[in-house]
Design a protein around this motif. Structure first.
Motif, PDB file in Angstrom:
ATOM      1  N   VAL A 190       5.468 -10.612  14.881  1.00  0.00           N
ATOM      2  CA  VAL A 190       4.848 -11.937  14.953  1.00  0.00           C
ATOM      3  C   VAL A 190       4.998 -12.490  16.360  1.00  0.00           C
ATOM      4  CG1 VAL A 190       4.969 -14.315  14.119  1.00  0.00           C
ATOM      5  CG2 VAL A 190       5.265 -12.422  12.524  1.00  0.00           C
ATOM      6  N   SER A 230      -5.439 -11.352   1.964  1.00  0.00           N
ATOM      7  CA  SER A 230      -6.208 -10.419   2.788  1.00  0.00           C
ATOM      8  C   SER A 230      -5.667 -10.368   4.212  1.00  0.00           C
ATOM      9  CB  SER A 230      -7.680 -10.832   2.813  1.00  0.00           C
ATOM     10  OG  SER A 230      -7.798 -12.111   3.384  1.00  0.00           O
ATOM     11  N   ARG A 270       9.462  -0.853   4.070  1.00  0.00           N
ATOM     12  CA  ARG A 270       9.640  -2.252   4.430  1.00  0.00           C
ATOM     13  C   ARG A 270       9.723  -3.163   3.201  1.00  0.00           C
ATOM     14  NH1 ARG A 270       8.788  -4.544   9.426  1.00  0.00           N
ATOM     15  NH2 ARG A 270       7.581  -2.799  10.233  1.00  0.00           N
ATOM     16  N   TRP A 284     -13.940  -9.220  -4.285  1.00  0.00           N
ATOM     17  CA  TRP A 284     -14.362  -8.596  -3.032  1.00  0.00           C
ATOM     18  C   TRP A 284     -15.771  -8.054  -3.108  1.00  0.00           C
ATOM     19  CZ3 TRP A 284     -12.827 -10.737   0.899  1.00  0.00           C
ATOM     20  CH2 TRP A 284     -11.560 -11.324   0.911  1.00  0.00           C
ATOM     21  N   ASN A 301      -8.876   1.738   8.569  1.00  0.00           N
ATOM     22  CA  ASN A 301      -8.541   0.619   7.702  1.00  0.00           C
ATOM     23  C   ASN A 301      -7.040   0.522   7.450  1.00  0.00           C
ATOM     24  OD1 ASN A 301      -8.337  -0.619   4.710  1.00  0.00           O
ATOM     25  ND2 ASN A 301     -10.057  -1.456   5.854  1.00  0.00           N
ATOM     26  N   ALA A 302      -6.372   1.679   7.400  1.00  0.00           N
ATOM     27  CA  ALA A 302      -4.930   1.683   7.163  1.00  0.00           C
ATOM     28  C   ALA A 302      -4.221   0.868   8.224  1.00  0.00           C
ATOM     29  CB  ALA A 302      -4.405   3.115   7.153  1.00  0.00           C
ATOM     30  N   GLU A 347     -10.869 -16.311  -2.018  1.00  0.00           N
ATOM     31  CA  GLU A 347     -11.441 -16.614  -0.708  1.00  0.00           C
ATOM     32  C   GLU A 347     -12.949 -16.828  -0.758  1.00  0.00           C
ATOM     33  OE1 GLU A 347      -9.936 -14.632   3.037  1.00  0.00           O
ATOM     34  OE2 GLU A 347      -8.642 -13.745   1.522  1.00  0.00           O
ATOM     35  N   PHE A 366       9.760  -7.532  10.842  1.00  0.00           N
ATOM     36  CA  PHE A 366       8.467  -8.196  10.773  1.00  0.00           C
ATOM     37  C   PHE A 366       8.330  -9.273  11.852  1.00  0.00           C
ATOM     38  CE2 PHE A 366       4.999 -10.788   9.424  1.00  0.00           C
ATOM     39  CZ  PHE A 366       4.100  -9.873   8.894  1.00  0.00           C
ATOM     40  N   ARG A 404       0.838  -1.201   0.000  1.00  0.00           N
ATOM     41  CA  ARG A 404       0.000   0.000   0.000  1.00  0.00           C
ATOM     42  C   ARG A 404       0.873   1.250   0.000  1.00  0.00           C
ATOM     43  NH1 ARG A 404      -3.831  -0.982   4.983  1.00  0.00           N
ATOM     44  NH2 ARG A 404      -1.864  -1.637   5.922  1.00  0.00           N
ATOM     45  N   HIS A 454      -6.302  -3.229   8.297  1.00  0.00           N
ATOM     46  CA  HIS A 454      -6.221  -4.140   7.171  1.00  0.00           C
ATOM     47  C   HIS A 454      -5.002  -5.048   7.306  1.00  0.00           C
ATOM     48  CE1 HIS A 454      -7.504  -5.595   3.389  1.00  0.00           C
ATOM     49  NE2 HIS A 454      -6.428  -5.235   2.731  1.00  0.00           N
ATOM     50  N   PHE A 455      -5.161  -6.304   6.907  1.00  0.00           N
ATOM     51  CA  PHE A 455      -4.105  -7.316   6.956  1.00  0.00           C
ATOM     52  C   PHE A 455      -3.795  -7.802   8.371  1.00  0.00           C
ATOM     53  CE2 PHE A 455      -2.356  -5.285   2.872  1.00  0.00           C
ATOM     54  CZ  PHE A 455      -2.907  -6.264   2.077  1.00  0.00           C
ATOM     55  N   THR A 456      -4.450  -7.260   9.413  1.00  0.00           N
ATOM     56  CA  THR A 456      -4.130  -7.710  10.774  1.00  0.00           C
ATOM     57  C   THR A 456      -5.190  -8.684  11.293  1.00  0.00           C
ATOM     58  OG1 THR A 456      -5.420  -6.101  12.009  1.00  0.00           O
ATOM     59  CG2 THR A 456      -3.242  -5.399  11.262  1.00  0.00           C
ATOM     60  N   ASP A 457      -4.977  -9.133  12.532  1.00  0.00           N
ATOM     61  CA  ASP A 457      -5.886 -10.083  13.156  1.00  0.00           C
ATOM     62  C   ASP A 457      -7.188  -9.440  13.633  1.00  0.00           C
ATOM     63  OD1 ASP A 457      -4.806 -12.819  13.277  1.00  0.00           O
ATOM     64  OD2 ASP A 457      -3.059 -11.773  14.051  1.00  0.00           O
ATOM     65  N   MET A 509       2.625  -1.571  15.296  1.00  0.00           N
ATOM     66  CA  MET A 509       4.049  -1.900  15.236  1.00  0.00           C
ATOM     67  C   MET A 509       4.600  -1.841  13.814  1.00  0.00           C
ATOM     68  SD  MET A 509       4.407  -4.990  17.976  1.00  0.00           S
ATOM     69  CE  MET A 509       6.187  -5.237  17.954  1.00  0.00           C
ATOM     70  N   TRP A 510       3.753  -2.226  12.848  1.00  0.00           N
ATOM     71  CA  TRP A 510       4.211  -2.197  11.450  1.00  0.00           C
ATOM     72  C   TRP A 510       4.599  -0.794  11.013  1.00  0.00           C
ATOM     73  CZ3 TRP A 510      -0.271  -5.615   9.139  1.00  0.00           C
ATOM     74  CH2 TRP A 510       0.052  -6.975   9.320  1.00  0.00           C
ATOM     75  N   ARG A 511       3.943   0.188  11.618  1.00  0.00           N
ATOM     76  CA  ARG A 511       4.171   1.552  11.137  1.00  0.00           C
ATOM     77  C   ARG A 511       4.974   2.395  12.120  1.00  0.00           C
ATOM     78  NH1 ARG A 511      -0.789   5.123  10.789  1.00  0.00           N
ATOM     79  NH2 ARG A 511      -1.281   3.905   8.962  1.00  0.00           N
ATOM     80  N   GLN A 560      -0.337  -5.168  16.265  1.00  0.00           N
ATOM     81  CA  GLN A 560       0.469  -5.440  15.081  1.00  0.00           C
ATOM     82  C   GLN A 560       0.399  -4.291  14.088  1.00  0.00           C
ATOM     83  OE1 GLN A 560      -0.518  -8.916  12.725  1.00  0.00           O
ATOM     84  NE2 GLN A 560       1.645  -9.448  12.563  1.00  0.00           N
ATOM     85  N   ALA A 578       5.509   3.523   5.754  1.00  0.00           N
ATOM     86  CA  ALA A 578       5.910   2.349   6.524  1.00  0.00           C
ATOM     87  C   ALA A 578       5.950   1.100   5.655  1.00  0.00           C
ATOM     88  CB  ALA A 578       4.953   2.138   7.690  1.00  0.00           C
TER      89      ALA A 578
END
Lengths: 221, 71, 489
Positions: C440, A98, A78, C217, C347-348, C127, C436, A70, C351-354, C422-424, C419, A74
């Motif tokens: 985890v 997803s 990465r 989607w 969403n930023a 999916e 990364f 995206r 998204h992609f997280t748990d 932490m990614w950002r 998470q 950040a």
């Protein structure tokens, strides 16, 4: 008017269907026109890479890895340059994923090597301590399905006009030629690997899944 | 057709459809309210479709009788 | 045709689907718990070679619970609610009876085949549409059979007005038919393989790249709507009033809520017009009116809670009512959570997280799971003409499963937001603070907690299966059908 509708199941169903269907079309159509153009210099995958992509799908790598960077600092820091729509023009199906239980893989070919993947697929935690990724030793013995990859590519060429066999693009040819080409590509990958069993298999004209998968992962740039 | 044009059409389309649906929806809401108020139709009785659902109970609003050729 | 007095409702198909619901529920949820623990303890991923990895099992879990458990629950309740509110019996038509039976068997075979093919690695990777093309064709056949049974039954009804639950089932039938067909447009590659010995199972999507993602989607979002939302609302509109003996608080509101939901749902998820040339005020007005349309779509949950007005003591006396009230509460929770996650800035991070599986599970475990369990419990004394085996067991199940859900979604909320943040995260020198793998490792306790929550829910489901089995075989025989509250020992 409304009362009339409430008691006529057929017209009711028609009305219901139109209500539900309409929104989708009006939202999707403009994007369709936009999204189908490949970026300049984008080439369709070779047979070996396609076979690797099929392994990626077969083992649902996309359940944990995205292929969509995206446009946030950040993420570009990465994973590299953010993803462009045109980069996916030949992807059937798309593999954005997803969920990032593991990191994004859209440009993994830029910073990981054949050797790294070889060690990592055999035992992820040995390469990245703390990794929760399963081990995939079966990929070192299972054979990649080159024939289906050929069928995949030739369907893309025949039905969707994907530019195989054109100047500067990957060659498809007949099944025999394609098989020989895939094996030659596999030999190149195998020469960078250290697993003797894999080397022997490729020398004997068989392509294990791991070789195809690495070819595919290396092509993600 | 350029993509800009398509977006414009989709945009206007979306606006007018939402407007249309909006009017229809609240028109319907009003019609229900009015019909209940004036006693033209009692909506609340349809709850009995659930409470009174054994096969031998009398239908709330029976369809045509079996002997009629219409059904 | 016989006279009404001798006729009864026919529950043979309902019983078949009830069996399938419990069977696929056990399979799907057990796999769910296994893969939850695999994320906490990765060694568990390699116990069964290639067939036991997280990645192979995950599609099996989603398909098992969505198309195994939930769909059979929907079909079971459809053949029950359908007959009863339309006042027709399947006994009256040999044809419809055959269609319904065929519907069941084809469906059952398809899901069994799905288990086999998915675990062997035949997947399209899209999916909730993972099944390969031969299975897709089978799905279309039994979906059409369901439609024939549905409209056939409606055509034979004695009651002129069609109850709102039936509307919801109809909407689900129509919308899924459209979504499924468009998203599963795929070309089998065997036809262009030349002389290459390629696999007959393989196919590629008709759409490529971004287009494929759009269609996927559009399907993914709305399949959730029309499998996990609308039919379940249909279920609660029948079973809550029936079990409590209360008329729906406002039937008018239920009708309006229905159309509100139909209008709004398909618009959600489309943010594609944000940068177009359309005047700004028009975009704003469009969104504003969509928001106003959302209000009536909330009506259903509130309507259900208000149906219990003045009857709240039933919540203490009947565990079945507890299931349904908690379900509608979870429905409200997840329908407010969804739109929050759709806000761009949220969403930023999310998204992609748990957080996303967390959101899905408070809807599916709390709302879908509980409603189907409640529906099946309510039907049991009517189908088997026996008292429910144990009230105490049902109550224990309720509390165990509720605890499970709470553990699940709280741990996943925390995990997801942790998470995502932490990614950002950056340090003072402008470089990324965490690798990364750091993000985890930090999740380990939450993954463990989630697994335990899932285990609670699964244990509760086994209790449910046992209770249902005992009801069918050794519950006290009832001399007449209970009118409202289901008798339980």
């Amino acid at each position: 008017m409304f009362h009339w509708l409430e008691q006529r199941p057929f017209f009711f169903a028609v009305m219901l269907f139109l209500t539900v269907a309409f929104a989708g079309f009006i939202e999707i159509i403009p994007d369709f026109a936009k999204a189908s153009q490949p970026v300049v210099g984008k080439k369709p995958s070779t047979i070996l890479q396609l076979a690797g992509r099929q392994v990626y799908i077969k083992d649902s790598c996309n359940a944990c890895h995205s292929q969509l960077i995206r446009p946030f600092k950040a993420e570009t820091d990465r994973y590299g340059m953010y993803s462009l729509s045109g980069e996916y023009a030949y992807d059937r199906p798309f593999l954005w994923g997803s969920k990032r239980t593991g990191p994004d893989l859209h440009r993994v070919g830029n910073y990981r090597t054949t050797e790294w993947h070889e060690n990592h697929m055999m035992d992820p935690a040995a390469v990245v301590p703390g990794s929760i990724m399963p081990k995939y030793p079966h990929m070192f013995t299972n054979l990649a399905d080159i024939a289906t990859a050929y069928a995949n590519a030739s369907t893309q060429k025949a039905v969707f006009g994907t530019p195989y066999d054109q100047k500067g693009m990957p060659k498809l040819g007949t099944w025999k030629e394609a098989k020989a080409q895939a094996l030659a590509d596999a030999k190149k990958i195998a020469s960078e690997m250290k697993n003797q069993q894999v080397k022997d298999m490729v020398a004997a004209g068989k392509v294990p899944e791991i070789v195809a998968l690495i070819a595919y992962l290396n092509s993600l740039k | 057709m350029s993509q800009e044009t398509l977006f414009t059409i989709a945009g206007y389309g979306k606006f007018f459809i939402t407007l249309f649906i909006f009017i229809m929806f609240y028109g319907y809401a009003y019609s229900i309210y009015k019909r209940q108020k004036t006693g033209e139709k009692d909506f609340e009785k349809y709850s009995n479709l659930v409470l009174n659902d054994s096969l031998d109970s009398t239908p709330l609003e029976p369809r045509y009788r079996k002997q009629d050729k219409n059904d | 045709m016989q006279s009404n007095a001798q006729l009864e409702y026919d529950y043979s198909v309902v019983k078949l689907f009830t069996f399938a619901t419990i069977l696929f529920g056990i399979i799907g949820m057990t796999i769910g718990v296994i893969i939850a623990f695999q994320l906490a303890f990765p060694e568990l991923s390699n116990l069964a070679g290639e067939y036991g990895t997280f990645s192979r099992l995950r599609p099996l879990h989603t398909n098992g619970v969505a198309f195994g458990f939930t769909l059979s629950g929907i079909f079971a309740t459809w053949y029950y609610v359908g007959q009863r509110t339309l006042k027709m019996s399947l006994k009256e038509s040999k044809f419809l009876m055959r269609v319904a039976k065929l519907h069941f068997w084809l469906y059952f075979i398809t899901i069994l085949l799905a288990v086999v093919t998915l675990i062997s690695g035949y997947t399209t990777s899209k999916e909730y549409a993972e099944l390969e093309w031969p299975l897709d064709l089978l799905v279309v056949v039994w979906w059409v059979l369901w439609g024939v049974a549905m409209f056939g039954m409606i055509g034979m009804r004695r009651e002129r007005a069609i109850y709102v639950s039936i509307w919801y089932y109809m909407s689900s039938f129509l919308a899924i038919a459209m979504l499924y067909i468009f998203n599963n447009m795929e070309v089998p590659t065997i036809f262009w393989s030349g002389d290459a010995p390629s696999s007959i199972m393989h196919s590629i999507s008709m759409y490529s790249g971004t287009n494929d993602a759009l269609v996927q989607w559009w399907y993914g979002h709305n399949a959730v709507a029309f499998v996990f939302t609308t039919p379940i609302i249909g279920i609660i509109y029948y079973f809550l009033p029936k079990e409590s003996g209360q008329p729906v608080f406002s039937y008018k509101l239920s009708v309006l809520a229905f159309w509100g939901l139909m209008f709004v749902y398909l618009w959600a998820g489309g943010h594609h017009l944000l940068y177009s040339t359309v005047p700004d005020w028009m975009q704003t007005m469009g969104s504003a009116m969509s928001v106003v349309l959302i209000l009536p779509s909330w009506g259903s949950a509130i309507n259900m809670l208000l149906t219990m007005k003045g009857e709240w003591q039933q919540l203490q006396t009947s565990p079945l009512i507890k299931f349904m009230i908690l379900a509608s509460t979870f429905y409200m929770l997840s329908t407010i959570e969804g739109p929050i996650q759709a806000i761009k800035s949220v969403n930023a991070i999310a998204h992609f997280t748990d957080w996303i599986p967390g959101h899905v599970h408070d809807g599916t475990l709390g709302w879908v799971g509980f409603m189907i369990i409640a529906g099946l419990y309510h039907m049991a004394p009517r189908m088997y003409k026996r008292e429910i085996y144990s009230k105490k067991l049902m109550d224990t199940q309720f509390w165990l499963q509720t605890t499970g859900i709470v553990l699940y979604f709280t741990s996943m909320w925390i995990a997801g937001i942790t998470q995502g943040m932490m990614w950002r995260a950056y340090d003072d020198y402008g470089s990324l603070l965490y690798s990364f793998i750091d993000t985890v490792e930090v999740l380990h306790p939450y993954y463990t907690l989630r697994g335990i929550g899932g285990l609670f829910y699964l244990t509760g489901f086994f209790m449910f299966a046992f209770n249902m089995y005992k009801t069918a075989t050794s519950g006290r025989v009832l001399d007449k059908e209970p009118a409202n509250a289901s008798p339980m020992a």
